[in-house]
Write an enzyme that holds these catalytic residues in place. Structure first.
Site, mmCIF file in Angstrom:
data_model
loop_
_atom_site.group_PDB
_atom_site.id
_atom_site.type_symbol
_atom_site.label_atom_id
_atom_site.label_comp_id
_atom_site.label_asym_id
_atom_site.label_seq_id
_atom_site.Cartn_x
_atom_site.Cartn_y
_atom_site.Cartn_z
ATOM 1 N NE ARG A 50 -0.424 1.860 3.506
ATOM 2 C CZ ARG A 50 0.769 2.478 3.603
ATOM 3 N NH1 ARG A 50 1.882 1.801 3.796
ATOM 4 N NH2 ARG A 50 0.853 3.788 3.493
ATOM 5 N N GLY A 51 0.238 2.420 -0.152
ATOM 6 C CA GLY A 51 0.995 3.661 -0.327
ATOM 7 C C GLY A 51 1.059 3.920 -1.824
ATOM 8 C CB ALA A 52 0.316 6.993 -3.759
ATOM 9 N NE ARG A 93 -6.267 0.951 -1.654
ATOM 10 C CZ ARG A 93 -5.646 1.532 -0.630
ATOM 11 N NH1 ARG A 93 -4.345 1.342 -0.449
ATOM 12 N NH2 ARG A 93 -6.313 2.301 0.207
ATOM 13 C CD GLN A 200 -3.250 2.874 6.833
ATOM 14 O OE1 GLN A 200 -3.830 3.214 7.863
ATOM 15 N NE2 GLN A 200 -3.897 2.720 5.695
ATOM 16 C CG ASP A 241 -3.074 8.196 -1.552
ATOM 17 O OD1 ASP A 241 -2.934 8.711 -0.422
ATOM 18 O OD2 ASP A 241 -2.757 7.023 -1.815
ATOM 19 C CG ASN A 251 -2.404 11.766 2.355
ATOM 20 O OD1 ASN A 251 -1.811 10.886 1.715
ATOM 21 N ND2 ASN A 251 -2.116 12.018 3.613
ATOM 22 C CE LYS A 252 -5.215 5.885 4.421
ATOM 23 N NZ LYS A 252 -6.231 5.051 3.710
HETATM 24 O O1 MRU Z 1 -4.665 3.486 2.141
HETATM 25 P P1 MRU Z 1 -3.178 3.653 2.088
HETATM 26 O O2 MRU Z 1 -2.480 3.146 3.298
HETATM 27 O O3 MRU Z 1 -2.590 3.121 0.799
HETATM 28 O O4 MRU Z 1 -2.992 5.230 2.057
HETATM 29 C C1 MRU Z 1 -1.718 5.741 1.910
HETATM 30 C C2 MRU Z 1 -1.634 7.194 2.098
HETATM 31 O O5 MRU Z 1 -2.625 7.883 2.218
HETATM 32 C C3 MRU Z 1 -0.279 7.807 2.029
HETATM 33 O O6 MRU Z 1 -0.241 8.951 2.816
HETATM 34 C C4 MRU Z 1 0.019 8.189 0.582
HETATM 35 O O7 MRU Z 1 -0.146 7.105 -0.271
HETATM 36 C C5 MRU Z 1 1.375 8.742 0.430
HETATM 37 S S1 MRU Z 1 2.557 7.426 0.347
HETATM 38 C C6 MRU Z 1 4.088 7.998 0.116
#
Ligand code: MRU
Length: 349
Positions: A50-52, A93, A200, A241, A251-252
């Protein structure tokens, strides 16, 4: 910054991609092999990776895994199968643009190689996936270096979700800035929002900070206002994201609340992201598709049920912070200040 990453979240190994299964962290550091496009889709969907940027990189390897064994002689059949696979992988996603960005880049590469033999095109797909991966490592390092200049001496930084090596090819985005500030001797302490509902912050960011020996304290998300009111936060920095042309940032979930709080307390609010997170096809944040996730993530805490049976839930995984609340966006090309639209166009076209 002379820092050797203590782990690799994604590794290409000849014929498969190996990831740290993030759902086991922090208790166990489990590495799993993904051998097919289907396994990659599942790993992204279930947030094992996970993470963009990380889902963009893994998705790119997934497309190669999907095409590598195709026995088709004609370019048209290969292209249409790759196109179908790209759409399939992208469906895992929707919010982070990095996944569709990486898949579009691979499709463009395949098309550009249309006169070449099929086996050679497959090799080009793999080479491009490896390039995307290596490029992300370099971009993240530069983000850390550029962001470092914004960090004051003795900084107390609040961050949200996970933006480190787990979420990227290496180093991270906002995490890379934190890492850089720490190695420059400027960091007093990081505040880590636990980041409900999937934690996270506490599961992943705390794990990474511990490995990097960076001082931090974990706090519940709702403590952020109180910390700011008490003067315990000098700046907020987090990842993204998807950033639209005008600087609106998905973002999250919980990011927007932090931006409003930072504004109310006159604290700088920084977003760190590579160019692959900036979506120049969307004008404003209202066009971003926000992923909604399973109700179980909210009604249960681990194996413990925390809401009555049949509780109705709304569980958006992301929110959108309007650009006027963002002090600067830190990219590999430097620190971008408002007006984001004008400055993005200058830098990224
Ligand atoms: O749902 P997730 O855990 O994939 O969400 C991730 C985030 O929101 C991060 O802040 C974002 O992807 C930046 S990662 C460098």
């Amino acid at each position: 910054m002379d820092f050797k990453p203590p782990f690799q979240s994604i590794t290409w190994n000849d014929d498969r991609v190996t990831i740290i299964d993030q759902t086991f962290l922090p208790e166990r550091e489990v590495y799993v092999d993904l051998n097919t496009a289907g396994q990659v889709w599942d790993a992204i969907k279930k947030m094992k990776v996970r993470g963009a940027p990380a889902i963009g990189i893994t998705g790119a390897y997934g497309l190669y895994l999907g095409v590598k064994d195709l026995n088709e002689g004609s370019f048209d059949t290969l292209y249409s199968e790759a196109d179908r696979l790209a759409e399939y992988l992208n469906s895992a996603r929707p919010t982070a643009v990095n996944l569709s960005w990486a898949l579009k880049r691979l499709m463009a590469t395949i098309y550009a190689a249309k006169e070449k033999p099929i086996e050679e095109i497959k090799e080009i797909v793999l080479d491009t996936a490896i390039t995307i991966h290596n490029e992300d490592r370099r971009l993240c390092k530069s983000i850390g270096e550029h962001g470092g200049e914004l960090i004051p001496e003795n900084a107390k930084i609040l961050t949200h979700c996970n933006t480190g090596g787990l979420a990227t090819g290496e180093f991270g985005t906002a995490f890379s800035v934190i890492l850089h500030a720490h190695h420059a001797g400027k960091l007093k302490q990081v505040w880590v929002d636990e980041t409900r509902p999937l934690l996270q912050g506490s599961r992943l960011t705390a794990w990474e900070l511990q490995k990097a020996e960076i001082p931090f304290k974990l706090n519940v998300d709702s403590a952020a206002a109180f910390l700011m009111q008490q003067g315990k936060v000098d700046l907020v920095i987090l990842g993204a994201d998807r950033i639209t042309k005008n600087g609106d940032t998905a973002n999250k979930i919980g990011t927007y609340s932090l931006a409003v709080l930072a504004d109310a307390h006159n604290i700088p609010f920084y977003v760190a992201a590579p160019y692959s997170t900036i979506d120049m096809d969307l004008e404003t944040g209202s066009e971003i598709e926000i992923e909604e996730r399973d109700a179980n993530e909210v009604t249960n805490f681990g194996n413990k049920q925390t809401a009555p049976d049949k509780t109705d839930v709304y569980n958006p995984a992301f929110d959108v912070t309007p650009n006027h609340l963002i002090s600067a966006i830190i990219t590999e090309k430097g620190v971008i200040k408002p007006n984001f639209k004008t400055n993005f166009e200058k830098l990224f076209g």
